[in-house]
Each structure stands twice: as C-alpha cells, then as structure tokens.
Design a protein around this motif. Structure first.
Motif, PDB file in Angstrom:
ATOM      1  N   LYS A   9       0.860  -1.177   0.000  1.00  0.00           N
ATOM      2  CA  LYS A   9       0.000   0.000   0.000  1.00  0.00           C
ATOM      3  C   LYS A   9       0.898   1.229   0.000  1.00  0.00           C
ATOM      4  CE  LYS A   9      -0.535   0.222   5.001  1.00  0.00           C
ATOM      5  NZ  LYS A   9      -1.439   0.297   6.106  1.00  0.00           N
ATOM      6  N   PRO A  10       0.405   2.352  -0.455  1.00  0.00           N
ATOM      7  CA  PRO A  10       1.239   3.557  -0.497  1.00  0.00           C
ATOM      8  C   PRO A  10       1.693   3.959   0.905  1.00  0.00           C
ATOM      9  CG  PRO A  10      -0.786   3.860  -1.749  1.00  0.00           C
ATOM     10  CD  PRO A  10      -0.913   2.569  -1.011  1.00  0.00           C
ATOM     11  N   LEU A  11       2.964   4.358   1.007  1.00  0.00           N
ATOM     12  CA  LEU A  11       3.526   4.798   2.281  1.00  0.00           C
ATOM     13  C   LEU A  11       3.880   6.271   2.206  1.00  0.00           C
ATOM     14  CD1 LEU A  11       6.039   1.907   3.076  1.00  0.00           C
ATOM     15  CD2 LEU A  11       3.826   2.298   4.137  1.00  0.00           C
ATOM     16  N   LYS A  12       3.730   6.962   3.321  1.00  0.00           N
ATOM     17  CA  LYS A  12       4.153   8.352   3.398  1.00  0.00           C
ATOM     18  C   LYS A  12       5.494   8.474   4.114  1.00  0.00           C
ATOM     19  CE  LYS A  12      -0.515  10.067   3.230  1.00  0.00           C
ATOM     20  NZ  LYS A  12      -1.571  10.803   3.863  1.00  0.00           N
ATOM     21  N   ALA A  13       5.816   7.496   4.932  1.00  0.00           N
ATOM     22  CA  ALA A  13       7.073   7.519   5.683  1.00  0.00           C
ATOM     23  C   ALA A  13       7.583   6.095   5.855  1.00  0.00           C
ATOM     24  CB  ALA A  13       6.850   8.168   7.043  1.00  0.00           C
ATOM     25  N   GLU A  14       8.847   5.995   6.241  1.00  0.00           N
ATOM     26  CA  GLU A  14       9.443   4.683   6.466  1.00  0.00           C
ATOM     27  C   GLU A  14       8.776   3.986   7.648  1.00  0.00           C
ATOM     28  OE1 GLU A  14      13.692   2.944   7.970  1.00  0.00           O
ATOM     29  OE2 GLU A  14      13.749   4.491   6.421  1.00  0.00           O
ATOM     30  N   GLN A  15       8.575   2.685   7.508  1.00  0.00           N
ATOM     31  CA  GLN A  15       8.024   1.869   8.589  1.00  0.00           C
ATOM     32  C   GLN A  15       8.954   0.694   8.826  1.00  0.00           C
ATOM     33  OE1 GLN A  15       4.005   0.742   7.709  1.00  0.00           O
ATOM     34  NE2 GLN A  15       3.233   2.821   7.874  1.00  0.00           N
ATOM     35  N   GLN A  16       9.105   0.301  10.074  1.00  0.00           N
ATOM     36  CA  GLN A  16       9.957  -0.825  10.416  1.00  0.00           C
ATOM     37  C   GLN A  16       9.097  -1.952  10.947  1.00  0.00           C
ATOM     38  OE1 GLN A  16      13.642  -0.511  12.081  1.00  0.00           O
ATOM     39  NE2 GLN A  16      14.245   1.118  10.724  1.00  0.00           N
ATOM     40  N   TYR A  17       9.501  -3.173  10.587  1.00  0.00           N
ATOM     41  CA  TYR A  17       8.788  -4.370  11.019  1.00  0.00           C
ATOM     42  C   TYR A  17       9.790  -5.348  11.599  1.00  0.00           C
ATOM     43  CZ  TYR A  17       5.112  -2.510   8.024  1.00  0.00           C
ATOM     44  OH  TYR A  17       4.182  -1.706   7.440  1.00  0.00           O
ATOM     45  N   ARG A  18       9.362  -6.099  12.595  1.00  0.00           N
ATOM     46  CA  ARG A  18      10.176  -7.177  13.157  1.00  0.00           C
ATOM     47  C   ARG A  18       9.429  -8.474  12.908  1.00  0.00           C
ATOM     48  NH1 ARG A  18      12.296  -6.445  18.906  1.00  0.00           N
ATOM     49  NH2 ARG A  18      13.894  -5.382  17.729  1.00  0.00           N
ATOM     50  N   VAL A  19      10.119  -9.416  12.277  1.00  0.00           N
ATOM     51  CA  VAL A  19       9.544 -10.720  11.969  1.00  0.00           C
ATOM     52  C   VAL A  19      10.187 -11.739  12.904  1.00  0.00           C
ATOM     53  CG1 VAL A  19       9.214 -12.465  10.182  1.00  0.00           C
ATOM     54  CG2 VAL A  19       9.296 -10.042   9.560  1.00  0.00           C
ATOM     55  N   CYS A  20       9.350 -12.502  13.602  1.00  0.00           N
ATOM     56  CA  CYS A  20       9.827 -13.527  14.534  1.00  0.00           C
ATOM     57  C   CYS A  20       9.525 -14.888  13.923  1.00  0.00           C
ATOM     58  CB  CYS A  20       9.135 -13.365  15.884  1.00  0.00           C
ATOM     59  SG  CYS A  20       9.728 -14.501  17.128  1.00  0.00           S
ATOM     60  N   PHE A  21      10.547 -15.734  13.795  1.00  0.00           N
ATOM     61  CA  PHE A  21      10.402 -17.044  13.169  1.00  0.00           C
ATOM     62  C   PHE A  21      10.119 -18.110  14.216  1.00  0.00           C
ATOM     63  CE2 PHE A  21      13.083 -14.518  10.393  1.00  0.00           C
ATOM     64  CZ  PHE A  21      12.424 -14.651   9.189  1.00  0.00           C
ATOM     65  N   GLY A  22       9.019 -18.827  14.049  1.00  0.00           N
ATOM     66  CA  GLY A  22       8.682 -19.939  14.931  1.00  0.00           C
ATOM     67  C   GLY A  22       8.417 -19.532  16.360  1.00  0.00           C
ATOM     68  N   GLY A  23       8.122 -18.288  16.624  1.00  0.00           N
ATOM     69  CA  GLY A  23       7.841 -17.840  17.983  1.00  0.00           C
ATOM     70  C   GLY A  23       9.083 -17.735  18.852  1.00  0.00           C
ATOM     71  N   ASP A  24      10.272 -17.914  18.281  1.00  0.00           N
ATOM     72  CA  ASP A  24      11.519 -17.863  19.039  1.00  0.00           C
ATOM     73  C   ASP A  24      12.084 -16.450  18.951  1.00  0.00           C
ATOM     74  OD1 ASP A  24      13.974 -18.175  20.209  1.00  0.00           O
ATOM     75  OD2 ASP A  24      14.677 -19.740  18.852  1.00  0.00           O
ATOM     76  N   PRO A  25      12.163 -15.720  20.080  1.00  0.00           N
ATOM     77  CA  PRO A  25      12.662 -14.343  20.038  1.00  0.00           C
ATOM     78  C   PRO A  25      14.121 -14.235  19.577  1.00  0.00           C
ATOM     79  CG  PRO A  25      12.056 -14.972  22.294  1.00  0.00           C
ATOM     80  CD  PRO A  25      11.742 -16.125  21.410  1.00  0.00           C
ATOM     81  N   ALA A  26      14.869 -15.327  19.664  1.00  0.00           N
ATOM     82  CA  ALA A  26      16.256 -15.301  19.193  1.00  0.00           C
ATOM     83  C   ALA A  26      16.332 -15.372  17.666  1.00  0.00           C
ATOM     84  CB  ALA A  26      17.029 -16.467  19.813  1.00  0.00           C
ATOM     85  N   MET A  27      15.233 -15.758  17.026  1.00  0.00           N
ATOM     86  CA  MET A  27      15.204 -15.895  15.569  1.00  0.00           C
ATOM     87  C   MET A  27      14.326 -14.787  14.978  1.00  0.00           C
ATOM     88  SD  MET A  27      16.977 -18.629  14.776  1.00  0.00           S
ATOM     89  CE  MET A  27      16.384 -19.058  13.169  1.00  0.00           C
ATOM     90  N   THR A  28      14.874 -13.580  14.922  1.00  0.00           N
ATOM     91  CA  THR A  28      14.108 -12.456  14.401  1.00  0.00           C
ATOM     92  C   THR A  28      14.864 -11.771  13.266  1.00  0.00           C
ATOM     93  OG1 THR A  28      15.059 -10.919  15.991  1.00  0.00           O
ATOM     94  CG2 THR A  28      12.999 -11.990  16.622  1.00  0.00           C
ATOM     95  N   CYS A  29      14.105 -11.010  12.515  1.00  0.00           N
ATOM     96  CA  CYS A  29      14.651 -10.244  11.396  1.00  0.00           C
ATOM     97  C   CYS A  29      13.916  -8.914  11.368  1.00  0.00           C
ATOM     98  CB  CYS A  29      14.423 -11.024  10.102  1.00  0.00           C
ATOM     99  SG  CYS A  29      14.848 -10.111   8.627  1.00  0.00           S
ATOM    100  N   GLU A  30      14.640  -7.828  11.195  1.00  0.00           N
ATOM    101  CA  GLU A  30      14.013  -6.519  11.093  1.00  0.00           C
ATOM    102  C   GLU A  30      14.040  -6.057   9.642  1.00  0.00           C
ATOM    103  OE1 GLU A  30      15.513  -3.677  13.847  1.00  0.00           O
ATOM    104  OE2 GLU A  30      15.126  -4.971  15.565  1.00  0.00           O
ATOM    105  N   VAL A  31      12.912  -5.511   9.200  1.00  0.00           N
ATOM    106  CA  VAL A  31      12.771  -5.062   7.818  1.00  0.00           C
ATOM    107  C   VAL A  31      12.293  -3.619   7.827  1.00  0.00           C
ATOM    108  CG1 VAL A  31      11.575  -5.461   5.639  1.00  0.00           C
ATOM    109  CG2 VAL A  31      12.157  -7.402   7.098  1.00  0.00           C
ATOM    110  N   ALA A  32      12.969  -2.779   7.061  1.00  0.00           N
ATOM    111  CA  ALA A  32      12.556  -1.388   6.913  1.00  0.00           C
ATOM    112  C   ALA A  32      11.934  -1.221   5.534  1.00  0.00           C
ATOM    113  CB  ALA A  32      13.741  -0.451   7.075  1.00  0.00           C
ATOM    114  N   VAL A  33      10.746  -0.647   5.499  1.00  0.00           N
ATOM    115  CA  VAL A  33      10.033  -0.412   4.243  1.00  0.00           C
ATOM    116  C   VAL A  33       9.864   1.093   4.101  1.00  0.00           C
ATOM    117  CG1 VAL A  33       7.918  -0.840   2.949  1.00  0.00           C
ATOM    118  CG2 VAL A  33       8.811  -2.602   4.491  1.00  0.00           C
ATOM    119  N   LYS A  34      10.289   1.610   2.948  1.00  0.00           N
ATOM    120  CA  LYS A  34      10.182   3.051   2.744  1.00  0.00           C
ATOM    121  C   LYS A  34       9.666   3.342   1.345  1.00  0.00           C
ATOM    122  CE  LYS A  34      15.129   3.223   1.871  1.00  0.00           C
ATOM    123  NZ  LYS A  34      16.386   3.804   2.290  1.00  0.00           N
TER     124      LYS A  34
END
Length: 83
Positions: free
Chosen positions: A6-31
């Motif tokens: 969807k159209p964005l007006k500003a950068e947004q950051q997301y954190r993805v957690c794999f398998g519910g394990d907080p040690a297995m995460t990835c951060e993604v910035a969408v702009k």
C-alpha cells in the motif's frame, strides 16, 4: 507468506519472529520509492551460477564423491537409524 503493498508516506519498520523464538528475528525497513531516482538494472547471474554448479558437479563426479554420498543417503533412508 503474502505481502500486501500500500502507499507509504514515511518509512516503517517491522520485526519478523520465526517460529515464535525471540532469538530468531529479522528486522525489515520499508520506505517509499523515489520515483525520480534512476533505476538500478538487475544483473542476471544465472550464467555464472550455472557454470559454477556444472564445475562442482564435474568435480564431485570425477572423484566419485557424488556417487558415494548418494549411496550413503540411500542406505540411511532405507535403514532409518535412530541416532
């Protein structure tokens, strides 16, 4: 998974957690995309990758490694050892 764009007006950051394990995460910035920016051409690495794969396969076959590993995997699948 699915991505809904969807159209964005500003950068947004997301954190993805794999398998519910907080040690297995990835951060993604969408702009938003700068429509005035020059597009970067996509480089097709397929010929180089195909050549590397063929070279690796030739090496494994010439030394008998490929046949050995295939035979080993067939025995493991057939026997299904516990350990």
């Amino acid at each position: 998974g699915h991505v809904v764009l969807k159209p964005l007006k500003a950068e947004q950051q997301y954190r993805v957690c794999f398998g519910g394990d907080p040690a297995m995460t990835c951060e993604v910035a969408v702009k938003p995309v700068d429509l005035d920016a020059t597009a970067v051409p996509i480089v097709d690495a397929a010929p180089e990758v195909a050549a590397e794969k063929a070279d690796a396969k030739g090496y494994l076959e010439s030394r008998g490694i490929l046949q050995f590993v295939q035979g080993l995997l067939q025995v493991v699948i057939k026997e299904r050892p516990e350990d």
